[in-house]
Write a protein that holds these residues in place. Structure first.
Motif, PDB file in Angstrom:
ATOM      1  N   ALA A 115      -1.520  -4.658  10.769  1.00 41.84           N
ATOM      2  CA  ALA A 115      -0.771  -4.060  11.919  1.00 41.84           C
ATOM      3  C   ALA A 115      -1.779  -3.136  12.424  1.00 41.84           C
ATOM      4  O   ALA A 115      -2.480  -2.620  11.876  1.00 41.84           O
ATOM      5  N   TRP A 123      -3.273  -1.273   8.490  1.00 40.77           N
ATOM      6  CA  TRP A 123      -1.923  -1.323   7.860  1.00 40.77           C
ATOM      7  C   TRP A 123      -1.244  -2.627   7.457  1.00 40.77           C
ATOM      8  O   TRP A 123      -1.653  -3.469   8.371  1.00 40.77           O
ATOM      9  N   ARG A 125       2.364  -4.164   7.042  1.00 39.78           N
ATOM     10  CA  ARG A 125       3.855  -3.624   7.403  1.00 39.78           C
ATOM     11  C   ARG A 125       4.478  -4.002   6.050  1.00 39.78           C
ATOM     12  O   ARG A 125       4.495  -5.435   5.602  1.00 39.78           O
ATOM     13  N   ASN A 130       4.346   1.351   7.093  1.00 33.64           N
ATOM     14  CA  ASN A 130       3.227   0.666   7.059  1.00 33.64           C
ATOM     15  C   ASN A 130       2.116   1.275   6.157  1.00 33.64           C
ATOM     16  O   ASN A 130       1.986   2.406   5.949  1.00 33.64           O
ATOM     17  N   GLN A 132      -1.216   1.642   4.324  1.00 34.09           N
ATOM     18  CA  GLN A 132      -2.692   1.546   4.529  1.00 34.09           C
ATOM     19  C   GLN A 132      -3.429   1.343   3.253  1.00 34.09           C
ATOM     20  O   GLN A 132      -3.757   1.819   2.338  1.00 34.09           O
TER      21      GLN A 132
END
Length: 406
Positions: A115, A123, A125, A130, A132
C-alpha cells in the motif's frame, strides 16, 4: 521404613516445587509497570493530539483513542504469547526468520500488495490496519545477526572476513528499505546491528571501518535524493523556509517553545489544531512538550531511561547465565528503544533531519506498537529463563521482580 517414607515425601515435595517452578514466570515487574505507564501516556496523548483531526475526518473525536486501545490490547496479547515461547526456538530459526524478513521487504514493493501512503510503499493492507513490514523485518534481521554472532563469535574477534556476511545481509536489507523508501528505518537498523556486532566482540579497527562505511553510504543516499537534502538543510535552519519544506519542523519548535516549564495544560495545545501535521504520530512529543512543559518531558525521558536500563540489565543477566544469544536479543531491543527514542525527540526539536519514525510505544501506529510489545515479551521471557538458570545475578529488591503463575 520411616527413612523410606521420608525420602518419598522429600521426592514428592521436590517434584511439586519443580512442577510449580516450571509453570511460574519470573517477571521484571518494574519494567512491566514502566511500560504500562508509557502505554497510559500513549492513550491520553494520542487522544489529546488527535481529537480535532479525528472530529474533522471521521466525525468521531475519539476515533484514534479507540484504535490505540485496540492495538494496545492486541500488543499485550502478543506480549503474553511471546513470554510463553522458549527463546531457544528463536535461535534455531534465526536463518528462516532472515528469509522471512527478505520476503516481506520484497512483497511490500509489489504493486497491488504494498500500500502506498504519502509516496512511500511500506505497508501491507490487513483488514482494519496497514501493517508496516519494516517493523517486523527489523526484528527478524537483528535475530539473525544475534544468531550469527553466537555461532561465529571467535571469527568475529579475529578476522574481517567473518564480518562480511552480516554486512551483506544489512546491505541487502538497506537496499530493500530504501526502495520503499524508508531512510529512517534503514538508519535505525544499521545503527542497531552495528551496535550488536560491537558487543559481539568485533575488533575496534573493523568496527570503525564499518561505522565509517555506513556513514559514507548514508551520506551518499541523502545527497542522491533532493528531498532528503531539503530535510537536512531544513534541520540546520528551519526558519529559512517556515511555510515550505520546513513547515512541520517550525510548528514543532513553536509547540515545544510554548510549553516552557510546566506546559499549557492537558488538552490546551494550540499547535495540534491543524497547525502541526502528524501531531498524533511522529510529532506527538511536541504536543507533550507544549501541554506538560519541560517537567513533563523530563518525566517521559525518565520512563524511557528506566526501560532501556532494565532491558540492558536483563541482557547482562542472560550473559551471566551463559545465554549468549538471549543476551544479544535483549541488548538489541534496548539499543533500538534508546536509539529510536533519541531520533524521534531529536527530529521534534530540530536536532536531526525529519524522518518517519514513531516514538516507541507512544505514538499512534498499530504495527509499531504491536511489534514493540511482542518484542518486549521476548525480553521478558529471557528474564524468566535467566532467573531460572540459577547462574544469573537476580534482582536484590523484591519490588523489581515477581513470580506470575500461568
Amino acid at each position: 521404613m520411616s527413612a523410606v517414607i521420608s525420602n518419598t515425601s522429600s521426592s514428592m515435595s521436590a517434584y511439586g516445587r519443580s512442577n510449580l517452578r516450571s509453570r511460574t514466570l519470573q517477571m521484571d515487574m518494574l519494567l512491566i509497570m514502566v511500560v504500562a505507564a508509557i502505554l497510559l501516556v500513549s492513550a491520553v496523548m494520542v487522544t489529546s493530539a488527535s481529537i480535532s483531526i479525528a472530529s474533522k475526518e471521521t466525525g468521531d473525536a475519539f476515533y484514534y483513542l479507540k484504535r490505540q486501545l485496540v492495538f494496545i490490547s492486541l500488543g499485550a496479547i502478543a506480549c503474553m504469547i511471546a513470554t510463553r515461547i522458549p527463546t531457544r526456538l528463536w535461535e534455531r530459526l534465526h536463518v528462516p526468520l532472515l528469509l522471512a524478513a527478505a520476503a516481506m521487504l520484497v512483497i511490500v514493493l509489489i504493486p497491488g500488495i504494498g500500500a502506498t501512503v504519502n509516496g512511500s510503499r511500506r505497508w501491507v493492507r490487513m483488514g482494519f490496519m496497514n501493517f508496516q513490514v519494516s517493523e517486523l523485518a527489523r526484528v527478524f534481521v537483528l535475530t539473525y545477526i544475534a544468531g550469527y554472532i553466537v555461532h561465529r563469535q571467535k571469527e568475529l574477534k579475529e578476522t574481517f572476513k567473518a564480518t562480511a556476511v552480516p554486512l551483506i545481509v544489512l546491505s541487502v536489507a538497506a537496499m530493500l528499505l530504501l526502495l520503499e523508501p524508508d531512510f529512517g528505518a534503514t538508519a535505525v537498523l544499521m545503527a542497531t546491528a552495528v551496535g550488536l556486532l560491537f558487543l559481539g566482540g568485533m575488533r575496534l579497527r573493523y568496527f570503525f571501518i564499518l561505522v565509517a562505511g555506513a556513514g559514507a553510504l548514508m551520506g551518499l543516499v541523502a545527497i542522491a535524493a533532493p528531498y532528503r537534502m531539503k530535510r537536512l538543510v531544513g534541520c540546520i535552519d528551519p526558519w529559512a523556509d517556515p511555510f515550505g519544506s520546513c513547515y512541520q519542523l517550525v510548528q514543532s519548535e513553536i509547540a515545544i517553545g510554548r510549553g516552557e516549564w510546566l506546559g499549557v495544560g492537558l488538552g490546551s495545545s494550540v499547535q495540534k489544531l491543524f497547525y502541526l501535521p502528524e501531531a498524533h504520530t511522529d510529532f506527538v512529543f511536541a504536543v507533550i512538550a507544549e501541554e506538560f512543559g519541560f517537567v513533563g518531558v523530563l518525566c517521559l525521558l525518565c520512563l524511557y531511561g528506566v526501560v532501556v536500563w532494565r532491558v540492558l540489565r536483563i541482557a547482562r543477566m542472560a550473559a551471566e547465565a551463559n545465554m549468549v544469544f538471549q543476551a544479544f536479543i535483549a541488548a538489541s531491543f534496548g539499543i533500538w528503544m534508546g536509539l529510536q527514542t533519541f531520533i524521534n525527540i531529536g527530529v521534534n526539536m530540530g536536532l536531526l533531519p525529519t524522518k518517519g519514525l514513531t516514538l516507541p510505544m507512544l505514538s499512534n501506529g498499530g504495527s509499531s506498537l504491536l511489534v514493540a510489545l511482542a518484542w518486549l515479551g521476548v525480553v521478558l521471557r529471557i528474564h524468566h529463563e535467566a532467573s531460572l538458570s540459577g547462574r544469573a545475578a537476580l534482582p536484590k529488591s523484591s519490588a523489581s521482580s515477581s513470580k506470575v503463575k500461568t
